[in-house]
Design a protein around this motif. Structure first.
Motif, PDB file in Angstrom:
ATOM      1  N   LEU A  93     112.340  36.329 -23.272  1.00 20.11           N
ATOM      2  CA  LEU A  93     112.787  35.214 -22.433  1.00 20.11           C
ATOM      3  C   LEU A  93     111.961  35.138 -21.161  1.00 20.11           C
ATOM      4  O   LEU A  93     111.364  36.121 -20.747  1.00 20.11           O
ATOM      5  CB  LEU A  93     114.267  35.359 -22.059  1.00 20.11           C
ATOM      6  N   GLN A  94     111.952  33.933 -20.592  1.00 20.67           N
ATOM      7  CA  GLN A  94     111.392  33.790 -19.239  1.00 20.67           C
ATOM      8  C   GLN A  94     112.503  33.306 -18.315  1.00 20.67           C
ATOM      9  O   GLN A  94     113.180  34.094 -17.702  1.00 20.67           O
ATOM     10  CB  GLN A  94     110.178  32.881 -19.276  1.00 20.67           C
ATOM     11  N   CYS A  95     112.739  31.993 -18.273  1.00 19.80           N
ATOM     12  CA  CYS A  95     113.805  31.540 -17.362  1.00 19.80           C
ATOM     13  C   CYS A  95     115.180  31.900 -17.884  1.00 19.80           C
ATOM     14  O   CYS A  95     116.126  32.018 -17.133  1.00 19.80           O
ATOM     15  CB  CYS A  95     113.705  30.042 -17.111  1.00 19.80           C
ATOM     16  N   GLY A  96     115.301  32.041 -19.211  1.00 23.06           N
ATOM     17  CA  GLY A  96     116.570  32.470 -19.781  1.00 23.06           C
ATOM     18  C   GLY A  96     117.552  31.352 -20.078  1.00 23.06           C
ATOM     19  O   GLY A  96     118.628  31.616 -20.618  1.00 23.06           O
ATOM     20  N   PHE A  97     117.196  30.117 -19.762  1.00 17.22           N
ATOM     21  CA  PHE A  97     118.179  29.044 -19.974  1.00 17.22           C
ATOM     22  C   PHE A  97     118.535  28.896 -21.453  1.00 17.22           C
ATOM     23  O   PHE A  97     119.689  28.680 -21.810  1.00 17.22           O
ATOM     24  CB  PHE A  97     117.677  27.698 -19.413  1.00 17.22           C
ATOM     25  N   CYS A  98     117.537  29.018 -22.302  1.00 17.13           N
ATOM     26  CA  CYS A  98     117.761  28.821 -23.740  1.00 17.13           C
ATOM     27  C   CYS A  98     118.366  30.061 -24.406  1.00 17.13           C
ATOM     28  O   CYS A  98     118.778  29.998 -25.560  1.00 17.13           O
ATOM     29  CB  CYS A  98     116.432  28.506 -24.421  1.00 17.13           C
TER      30      CYS A  98
ATOM     31  N   CYS B   5     112.860  26.220 -26.674  1.00 17.45           N
ATOM     32  CA  CYS B   5     112.583  26.998 -25.467  1.00 17.45           C
ATOM     33  C   CYS B   5     111.383  26.353 -24.790  1.00 17.45           C
ATOM     34  O   CYS B   5     110.356  26.121 -25.419  1.00 17.45           O
ATOM     35  CB  CYS B   5     112.258  28.440 -25.838  1.00 17.45           C
ATOM     36  N   ARG B   6     111.548  26.057 -23.514  1.00 18.19           N
ATOM     37  CA  ARG B   6     110.446  25.401 -22.796  1.00 18.19           C
ATOM     38  C   ARG B   6     109.462  26.411 -22.225  1.00 18.19           C
ATOM     39  O   ARG B   6     108.402  26.054 -21.746  1.00 18.19           O
ATOM     40  CB  ARG B   6     111.006  24.577 -21.625  1.00 18.19           C
ATOM     41  N   CYS B   7     109.843  27.686 -22.197  1.00 15.00           N
ATOM     42  CA  CYS B   7     109.076  28.658 -21.414  1.00 15.00           C
ATOM     43  C   CYS B   7     108.171  29.566 -22.215  1.00 15.00           C
ATOM     44  O   CYS B   7     107.277  30.184 -21.664  1.00 15.00           O
ATOM     45  CB  CYS B   7     110.017  29.554 -20.638  1.00 15.00           C
ATOM     46  N   THR B   8     108.449  29.753 -23.491  1.00 13.90           N
ATOM     47  CA  THR B   8     107.693  30.767 -24.218  1.00 13.90           C
ATOM     48  C   THR B   8     106.962  30.135 -25.394  1.00 13.90           C
ATOM     49  O   THR B   8     107.223  29.005 -25.771  1.00 13.90           O
ATOM     50  CB  THR B   8     108.600  31.884 -24.769  1.00 13.90           C
TER      51      THR B   8
END
Ligand code: FES
Ligand code: FES
Length: 170
Positions: A105-110, A142-145
């Motif tokens: 994860l990065q931001c963790g929202f998903c 997921c927008r971050c990874t």
């Protein structure tokens, strides 16, 4: 939000093994009931129309998008949210542990939606190939990874569950 003329429905939802009595309008989404009426804010809401998978919970074991269901329809069902994935001794469950180890994860929202989706997926297919792991998470955005670490986490969660005697959920 409710207005004064709106009829409320008394509801008993069993979430992560705990019964909750709530009173909600017929149009209350299950995602909103979990977050706002019950206070379990681990379930995240992104698109609110069934596309992103952030709101995924398990209902009677199956992964369900809680933004697509009215809370009143969940009466009597067994619901598991991301908060219910921790083991009964308080330790991280296999999927949570694998996300931590693999930096899934990065931001963790998903992340809550991935954790619930993968938990249900591994129960159905405990030893997925990499390709099957990719398929398992295809409906979650997921927008971050680049998804590589999340796919690694699916495979690692499968190993951890195996090491722990095959149990992927709490
Ligand atoms: S918030 Fe439910 S699928 Fe996006
Ligand atoms: S980690 Fe940020 S949206 Fe997936």
């Amino acid at each position: 939000m409710t207005n004064d003329t709106e009829e409320l429905h008394d509801l008993r939802l069993v979430v992560n093994g705990t019964p909750y009595e709530i009173s909600v309008p017929a149009r209350r989404l299950l995602s909103d009931a979990l977050r706002h009426d019950i206070g379990l804010t681990g379930t995240h809401v992104g698109c609110e129309h069934g596309v992103c998978g952030a709101c995924t919970i398990r209902m009677d074991g199956k992964p369900i998008r809680s933004c697509l269901l009215f809370a009143v329809s969940a009466q009597g069902a067994e619901i598991t949210t991301v908060e219910g994935l921790t083991r009964s001794d308080g330790e991280l469950g296999p999927v949570q542990q694998a996300f931590k180890e693999c930096h899934g994860l990065q931001c963790g929202f998903c992340t809550p939606g991935f954790l619930t989706t993968i938990t249900a997926g591994l129960e159905e297919n405990p030893r997925p190939t990499r390709e099957e792991a990719v398929d398992m998470i295809a409906g979650n955005l997921c927008r971050c990874t680049g998804y590589q670490n999340i796919v690694d986490a699916v495979l690692r969660a499968s190993e951890i569950a195996d090491e722990q005697g095959g149990e992927v959920s709490a």
